[in-house]
Scaffold this motif. Structure first.
Motif, PDB file in Angstrom:
ATOM      1  N   ASP A 159       0.851  -1.182   0.000  1.00 28.55           N
ATOM      2  CA  ASP A 159       0.000   0.000   0.000  1.00 28.55           C
ATOM      3  C   ASP A 159       0.894   1.242   0.000  1.00 28.55           C
ATOM      4  OD1 ASP A 159      -2.349  -1.479   0.107  1.00 28.55           O
ATOM      5  OD2 ASP A 159      -2.314  -1.575   2.304  1.00 28.55           O
ATOM      6  N   PRO A 160       0.409   2.353  -0.516  1.00 25.17           N
ATOM      7  CA  PRO A 160       1.213   3.583  -0.505  1.00 25.17           C
ATOM      8  C   PRO A 160       1.629   3.956   0.911  1.00 25.17           C
ATOM      9  CG  PRO A 160      -0.688   3.833  -1.940  1.00 25.17           C
ATOM     10  CD  PRO A 160      -0.889   2.545  -1.197  1.00 25.17           C
ATOM     11  N   MET A 161       2.850   4.474   1.032  1.00 24.71           N
ATOM     12  CA  MET A 161       3.370   4.896   2.335  1.00 24.71           C
ATOM     13  C   MET A 161       4.181   6.172   2.162  1.00 24.71           C
ATOM     14  SD  MET A 161       6.520   2.175   2.815  1.00 24.71           S
ATOM     15  CE  MET A 161       5.690   0.788   2.051  1.00 24.71           C
ATOM     16  N   ILE A 167       5.342  10.034  -1.399  1.00 25.36           N
ATOM     17  CA  ILE A 167       4.445   8.885  -1.313  1.00 25.36           C
ATOM     18  C   ILE A 167       4.985   7.810  -2.247  1.00 25.36           C
ATOM     19  CG2 ILE A 167       2.118   8.039  -1.772  1.00 25.36           C
ATOM     20  CD1 ILE A 167       1.047  10.734  -0.996  1.00 25.36           C
ATOM     21  N   VAL A 168       5.262   6.636  -1.695  1.00 20.91           N
ATOM     22  CA  VAL A 168       5.858   5.559  -2.479  1.00 20.91           C
ATOM     23  C   VAL A 168       5.137   4.247  -2.194  1.00 20.91           C
ATOM     24  CG1 VAL A 168       8.132   6.663  -2.435  1.00 20.91           C
ATOM     25  CG2 VAL A 168       7.551   4.964  -0.690  1.00 20.91           C
ATOM     26  N   PHE A 205      11.418   0.947  -4.601  1.00 19.59           N
ATOM     27  CA  PHE A 205      10.390   1.917  -4.234  1.00 19.59           C
ATOM     28  C   PHE A 205       9.980   2.721  -5.466  1.00 19.59           C
ATOM     29  CE2 PHE A 205      12.394   1.074  -0.150  1.00 19.59           C
ATOM     30  CZ  PHE A 205      11.280   0.917   0.670  1.00 19.59           C
ATOM     31  N   ASP A 206       8.682   2.785  -5.679  1.00 18.14           N
ATOM     32  CA  ASP A 206       8.130   3.485  -6.835  1.00 18.14           C
ATOM     33  C   ASP A 206       7.358   4.705  -6.341  1.00 18.14           C
ATOM     34  OD1 ASP A 206       7.312   4.178  -9.319  1.00 18.14           O
ATOM     35  OD2 ASP A 206       6.176   2.350  -9.736  1.00 18.14           O
ATOM     36  N   SER A 207       7.783   5.885  -6.769  1.00 20.31           N
ATOM     37  CA  SER A 207       7.127   7.121  -6.332  1.00 20.31           C
ATOM     38  C   SER A 207       5.731   7.242  -6.941  1.00 20.31           C
ATOM     39  CB  SER A 207       7.964   8.339  -6.738  1.00 20.31           C
ATOM     40  OG  SER A 207       9.218   8.321  -6.099  1.00 20.31           O
ATOM     41  N   GLN A 208       4.823   7.780  -6.147  1.00 17.84           N
ATOM     42  CA  GLN A 208       3.453   7.987  -6.599  1.00 17.84           C
ATOM     43  C   GLN A 208       3.175   9.478  -6.745  1.00 17.84           C
ATOM     44  OE1 GLN A 208       1.211   4.941  -6.919  1.00 17.84           O
ATOM     45  NE2 GLN A 208       3.384   4.428  -7.103  1.00 17.84           N
ATOM     46  N   ASP A 209       2.417   9.826  -7.756  1.00 25.17           N
ATOM     47  CA  ASP A 209       2.032  11.221  -7.954  1.00 25.17           C
ATOM     48  C   ASP A 209       1.037  11.611  -6.862  1.00 25.17           C
ATOM     49  OD1 ASP A 209       0.205  13.423  -9.048  1.00 25.17           O
ATOM     50  OD2 ASP A 209       1.839  13.424 -10.503  1.00 25.17           O
ATOM     51  N   ILE A 210       1.395  12.617  -6.074  1.00 19.29           N
ATOM     52  CA  ILE A 210       0.559  12.994  -4.935  1.00 19.29           C
ATOM     53  C   ILE A 210      -0.822  13.479  -5.375  1.00 19.29           C
ATOM     54  CG2 ILE A 210       1.420  15.378  -4.850  1.00 19.29           C
ATOM     55  CD1 ILE A 210       1.246  15.140  -1.781  1.00 19.29           C
ATOM     56  N   ILE A 211      -0.888  14.127  -6.538  1.00 16.59           N
ATOM     57  CA  ILE A 211      -2.172  14.629  -7.030  1.00 16.59           C
ATOM     58  C   ILE A 211      -3.085  13.468  -7.411  1.00 16.59           C
ATOM     59  CG2 ILE A 211      -3.280  15.925  -8.899  1.00 16.59           C
ATOM     60  CD1 ILE A 211      -0.922  17.819  -8.881  1.00 16.59           C
ATOM     61  N   GLU A 212      -2.509  12.477  -8.112  1.00 19.02           N
ATOM     62  CA  GLU A 212      -3.307  11.314  -8.493  1.00 19.02           C
ATOM     63  C   GLU A 212      -3.677  10.473  -7.272  1.00 19.02           C
ATOM     64  OE1 GLU A 212      -1.283   9.082 -11.445  1.00 19.02           O
ATOM     65  OE2 GLU A 212      -1.355  10.663 -12.967  1.00 19.02           O
ATOM     66  N   HIS A 213      -2.738  10.344  -6.329  1.00 23.87           N
ATOM     67  CA  HIS A 213      -2.991   9.511  -5.148  1.00 23.87           C
ATOM     68  C   HIS A 213      -4.180  10.019  -4.341  1.00 23.87           C
ATOM     69  CE1 HIS A 213      -2.260   6.988  -1.668  1.00 23.87           C
ATOM     70  NE2 HIS A 213      -2.237   8.069  -0.900  1.00 23.87           N
ATOM     71  N   PHE A 214      -4.252  11.335  -4.155  1.00 17.84           N
ATOM     72  CA  PHE A 214      -5.336  11.906  -3.354  1.00 17.84           C
ATOM     73  C   PHE A 214      -6.519  12.356  -4.210  1.00 17.84           C
ATOM     74  CE2 PHE A 214      -1.742  12.518  -0.389  1.00 17.84           C
ATOM     75  CZ  PHE A 214      -2.286  11.915   0.733  1.00 17.84           C
ATOM     76  N   GLY A 215      -6.423  12.165  -5.525  1.00 15.32           N
ATOM     77  CA  GLY A 215      -7.522  12.556  -6.402  1.00 15.32           C
ATOM     78  C   GLY A 215      -7.776  14.051  -6.394  1.00 15.32           C
TER      79      GLY A 215
END
Length: 241
Positions: A159-161, A167-168, A205-215
Motif C-alpha cells: 500500500d502507498p506509504m 508517497i511511495v 520503491f516506486d514514487s506515486q504522484d501525490i495529485i493522483e494519489h489523493f484525487g
C-alpha cells in the motif's frame, strides 16, 4: 531437528541435500535469534539459502496434496513457483564459464584501461524504474566487480506509504537480467541469475504522484481572477520602471 529433516527426506525423496541444508540453516538462524545475543550468524548466508527453502516448501505442499495458495498468497505462490522452475536446471557450470570468460578478458586490460571502463559506465543512481515498468537496481558484477544493473519485473506492491516526504509503494521484483557494460557480462533468466549468486528477488520503491494519489484537482486550489490580477500588477510594475 535433524531427525525431522531425515524423516521428511525418507517420506519425500525429491528433497535434495541443498534443500535439507537450507532448512537446517534457517532453523539455526532462528535459534540464534531467540537464544543468542551475538551476531555471529551471517544473514547473507541465509539470504542465499532462501530459494532452496522455497522449493522445499512447494515439495512439502505437493506431498500433502495442497496447492501453494493453501499457505501462500497468490503473489508469493507465483514467486515460489518461478524459483522452483529456475532451480530445476543446473546452470552453474555454464554461468561460471561465462563469468570466468568476461573476468579474464577484463583483467587482461591495463589498470588504466580498467579504471577508464569502470568510470565510463558507473551509474549515477542506486535504483530506477523504466518507462516500461521494469525495475532496475545497481549490483556488483561477479566478473569484474564494477557496478552493473540488475533488472526485473514487479510481482507485488505494498500500500502507498510516506517515505522521505514522498508517497511511495514498495515493490517486490523478480530479477530477469543482469548487465555489466565494463566487461560485457550479460546474464539472462532467473535460473542463471541464481546460479551466479544474485538474489531471488529484490525490493524497489516506486514514487506515486501525490495529485493522483489523493484525487486532487489543482484548479480547486487556484483562483483564476487572482492569478490574472497578480499578472497584471507585475506587468504594470515592470512597465512603470
Amino acid at each position: 531437528m535433524r531427525s525431522a529433516i531425515a524423516i521428511a527426506r525418507r517420506l519425500i525423496p525429491e528433497i535434495n541435500d541443498e534443500e535439507a541444508s537450507a532448512l537446517a540453516a534457517l532453523v539455526e538462524f532462528r535459534n540464534t535469534e531467540f537464544h543468542d545475543d551475538s551476531t555471529k550468524f551471517d544473514p547473507t548466508i541465509l539470504t542465499a539459502r532462501i530459494p532452496d527453502c522455497q522449493v522445499l516448501v512447494l515439495k512439502l505442499l505437493a506431498f500433502s496434496n495442497d496447492p501453494a495458495t493453501a499457505i501462500l498468497s497468490k503473489d508469493d505462490s507465483a514467486q515460489f513457483e518461478a524459483v522452483k522452475a529456475a532451480k530445476s536446471g543446473d546452470r552453474k557450470k555454464r554461468v561460471r564459464s561465462l563469468i570466468d570468460s568476461c573476468k579474464d578478458r577484463f583483467f587482461h586490460l591495463t589498470a588504466e584501461q580498467q579504471e577508464a571502463k569502470r568510470k565510463a559506465v558507473t551509474p549515477n543512481f542506486v535504483s530506477a524504474v523504466t518507462t516500461g515498468g521494469a525495475h532496475i537496481r545497481v549490483e556488483k558484477c561477479p566478473a569484474c566487480a564494477t557496478a552493473g544493473l540488475l533488472g526485473g519485473r514487479p510481482i507485488s506492491s505494498s500500500d502507498p506509504m510516506l517515505k522521505d516526504n514522498d508517497i511511495v509503494v514498495e515493490v517486490r521484483v523478480i530479477p530477469e537480467i543482469f548487465e555489466c557494460k565494463a566487461c560485457d557480462l550479460t546474464i539472462k533468466g532467473l535460473d542463471e541469475l541464481l546460479a551466479a549468486g544474485f538474489p531471488h528477488e529484490f525490493t524497489s520503491f516506486d514514487s506515486q504522484d501525490i495529485i493522483e494519489h489523493f484525487g486532487l484537482d489543482p484548479m480547486d486550489y487556484i483562483d483564476p481572477e487572482e492569478v490574472a490580477r497578480e499578472y497584471h500588477e507585475s506587468a504594470y510594475e515592470y512597465n512603470d520602471e
